[in-house]
Design a protein around this motif. Structure first.
Motif, PDB file in Angstrom:
ATOM      1  N   ARG A  98     -27.228   8.481  40.738  1.00 43.58           N
ATOM      2  CA  ARG A  98     -25.853   8.347  40.767  1.00 43.58           C
ATOM      3  C   ARG A  98     -25.596   7.498  41.781  1.00 43.58           C
ATOM      4  NH1 ARG A  98     -27.447  13.523  40.053  1.00 43.58           N
ATOM      5  NH2 ARG A  98     -26.874  13.991  42.213  1.00 43.58           N
ATOM      6  N   LEU A  99     -26.034   6.433  42.189  1.00 42.91           N
ATOM      7  CA  LEU A  99     -25.574   5.507  43.312  1.00 42.91           C
ATOM      8  C   LEU A  99     -24.479   4.700  42.770  1.00 42.91           C
ATOM      9  CD1 LEU A  99     -29.089   4.297  44.442  1.00 42.91           C
ATOM     10  CD2 LEU A  99     -27.578   5.837  45.801  1.00 42.91           C
ATOM     11  N   THR A 100     -23.518   4.401  43.740  1.00 43.75           N
ATOM     12  CA  THR A 100     -22.387   3.288  43.327  1.00 43.75           C
ATOM     13  C   THR A 100     -23.103   2.154  43.498  1.00 43.75           C
ATOM     14  OG1 THR A 100     -22.034   3.016  45.785  1.00 43.75           O
ATOM     15  CG2 THR A 100     -21.042   4.837  44.738  1.00 43.75           C
ATOM     16  N   PRO A 101     -22.503   1.086  42.723  1.00 45.16           N
ATOM     17  CA  PRO A 101     -23.326  -0.446  42.889  1.00 45.16           C
ATOM     18  C   PRO A 101     -23.661  -0.734  44.506  1.00 45.16           C
ATOM     19  CG  PRO A 101     -21.406  -0.356  41.265  1.00 45.16           C
ATOM     20  CD  PRO A 101     -21.195   1.088  41.978  1.00 45.16           C
ATOM     21  N   GLU A 102     -22.551  -0.560  45.355  1.00 46.69           N
ATOM     22  CA  GLU A 102     -22.795  -0.842  46.483  1.00 46.69           C
ATOM     23  C   GLU A 102     -23.889  -0.219  47.158  1.00 46.69           C
ATOM     24  OE1 GLU A 102     -19.885   0.432  45.397  1.00 46.69           O
ATOM     25  OE2 GLU A 102     -18.799  -1.744  45.369  1.00 46.69           O
ATOM     26  N   GLU A 103     -24.137   1.213  47.125  1.00 48.40           N
ATOM     27  CA  GLU A 103     -25.293   1.864  47.205  1.00 48.40           C
ATOM     28  C   GLU A 103     -26.780   1.360  46.897  1.00 48.40           C
ATOM     29  OE1 GLU A 103     -23.196   6.276  48.120  1.00 48.40           O
ATOM     30  OE2 GLU A 103     -23.628   5.642  46.424  1.00 48.40           O
ATOM     31  N   PHE A 104     -26.696   1.163  45.475  1.00 49.38           N
ATOM     32  CA  PHE A 104     -27.769   0.433  44.762  1.00 49.38           C
ATOM     33  C   PHE A 104     -28.084  -0.918  45.572  1.00 49.38           C
ATOM     34  CE2 PHE A 104     -29.757  -1.952  41.582  1.00 49.38           C
ATOM     35  CZ  PHE A 104     -30.784  -1.221  41.339  1.00 49.38           C
ATOM     36  N   ALA A 105     -27.207  -1.836  45.862  1.00 56.72           N
ATOM     37  CA  ALA A 105     -27.443  -2.981  46.383  1.00 56.72           C
ATOM     38  C   ALA A 105     -27.794  -2.772  47.930  1.00 56.72           C
ATOM     39  CB  ALA A 105     -26.154  -3.791  46.369  1.00 56.72           C
ATOM     40  N   GLN A 106     -27.608  -1.698  48.667  1.00 53.74           N
ATOM     41  CA  GLN A 106     -27.812  -1.646  49.782  1.00 53.74           C
ATOM     42  C   GLN A 106     -29.259  -1.148  49.728  1.00 53.74           C
ATOM     43  OE1 GLN A 106     -25.883   1.605  52.012  1.00 53.74           O
ATOM     44  NE2 GLN A 106     -26.880   0.952  53.903  1.00 53.74           N
ATOM     45  N   LEU A 107     -29.504  -0.125  48.969  1.00 56.13           N
ATOM     46  CA  LEU A 107     -30.938   0.402  48.914  1.00 56.13           C
ATOM     47  C   LEU A 107     -31.923  -0.480  48.366  1.00 56.13           C
ATOM     48  CD1 LEU A 107     -32.437   2.972  49.500  1.00 56.13           C
ATOM     49  CD2 LEU A 107     -32.014   3.810  47.273  1.00 56.13           C
ATOM     50  N   GLU A 109     -31.754  -3.961  48.877  1.00 54.01           N
ATOM     51  CA  GLU A 109     -32.052  -4.812  49.991  1.00 54.01           C
ATOM     52  C   GLU A 109     -33.129  -3.999  51.019  1.00 54.01           C
ATOM     53  OE1 GLU A 109     -31.742  -8.125  50.794  1.00 54.01           O
ATOM     54  OE2 GLU A 109     -30.987  -8.168  48.647  1.00 54.01           O
ATOM     55  N   LEU A 110     -32.567  -2.679  51.507  1.00 49.20           N
ATOM     56  CA  LEU A 110     -33.649  -2.139  52.257  1.00 49.20           C
ATOM     57  C   LEU A 110     -35.183  -1.810  51.725  1.00 49.20           C
ATOM     58  CD1 LEU A 110     -31.019   0.551  53.658  1.00 49.20           C
ATOM     59  CD2 LEU A 110     -32.140  -1.206  54.999  1.00 49.20           C
ATOM     60  N   ASN A 111     -35.165  -1.644  50.512  1.00 54.74           N
ATOM     61  CA  ASN A 111     -36.613  -1.528  49.908  1.00 54.74           C
ATOM     62  C   ASN A 111     -37.235  -2.775  50.180  1.00 54.74           C
ATOM     63  OD1 ASN A 111     -37.038   1.168  48.808  1.00 54.74           O
ATOM     64  ND2 ASN A 111     -35.452   0.781  47.069  1.00 54.74           N
ATOM     65  N   LYS A 112     -36.565  -3.759  49.804  1.00 54.28           N
ATOM     66  CA  LYS A 112     -37.176  -5.222  49.733  1.00 54.28           C
ATOM     67  C   LYS A 112     -37.677  -5.561  51.191  1.00 54.28           C
ATOM     68  CE  LYS A 112     -36.220  -9.903  48.672  1.00 54.28           C
ATOM     69  NZ  LYS A 112     -35.431 -11.022  48.779  1.00 54.28           N
TER      70      LYS A 112
END
Length: 172
Positions: A98-107, A109-112
């Motif tokens: 249930r991540l927002t699009p912004e949270e998904f993008a942040q996670l 990038e951090l995962n990468k």
């Protein structure tokens, strides 16, 4: 009290043949049935803790490449790729579906950044955590040394596998 059909008892595990043991416990460590295979033969286990400790010892005492393979078998958190049913349930429980699009993008990038630095995905026992806890944890841990993070990842795998083993054996 009878044990539900999908739950096992320690007594059942202690008398299993190798194939059944590996089939029953092979999914406890993400896509790494070799851990169960390497633990077989150490029965009888007098407690779930002893069984878990034996499995963790098998994983930790493996060759370096095998340990790295175990770490790499874990999916990125919040990935849109196919993950094991156990990982999917764990991530859903932590709100990662249930991540927002912004949270998904942040996670993402951090995962990468994490994977590029350490050579394996970010591993966290997400049970009892929420998406904010998870994002905060990866944002902090991405700055650690490789050795610190290797040890932390193995500790997290130990937590994850204990949860999974407790669920399989219906331990309260």
């Amino acid at each position: 009290m009878p044990v539900p059909a999908d739950r096992l008892t320690l007594e059942q595990i202690n008398v299993m043949e190798r194939t059944e043991f590996v089939e029953s416990l092979g999914g406890i460590f993400e896509h790494s049935p070799w851990v169960a295979e390497g633990t077989y033969g150490q029965q009888p286990f007098v407690s779930v803790q002893q069984l878990h400790d034996s499995m963790v010892d098998t994983a930790r005492n493996a060759e370096g490449e095998q340990i790295l393979g175990l770490l790499r078998a874990h999916p990125d958190l919040a990935t849109r790729l196919e993950v094991s049913p156990l990982s999917a349930a764990e991530q859903q429980g932590a709100g990662l579906t249930r991540l927002t699009p912004e949270e998904f993008a942040q996670l993402t990038e951090l995962n990468k950044a994490y994977t590029e630095k350490f050579g394996f995905p970010f591993i966290l026992a997400v049970r009892g955590k929420n998406k904010e806890d998870i994002i905060s944890s990866i944002a902090e841990r991405v700055h650690r040394s490789v050795q610190e993070e290797l040890e932390q990842a193995l500790r997290e795998i130990s937590r994850i596998t204990r949860f999974r083993l407790d669920d399989l054996l219906n331990v309260e």
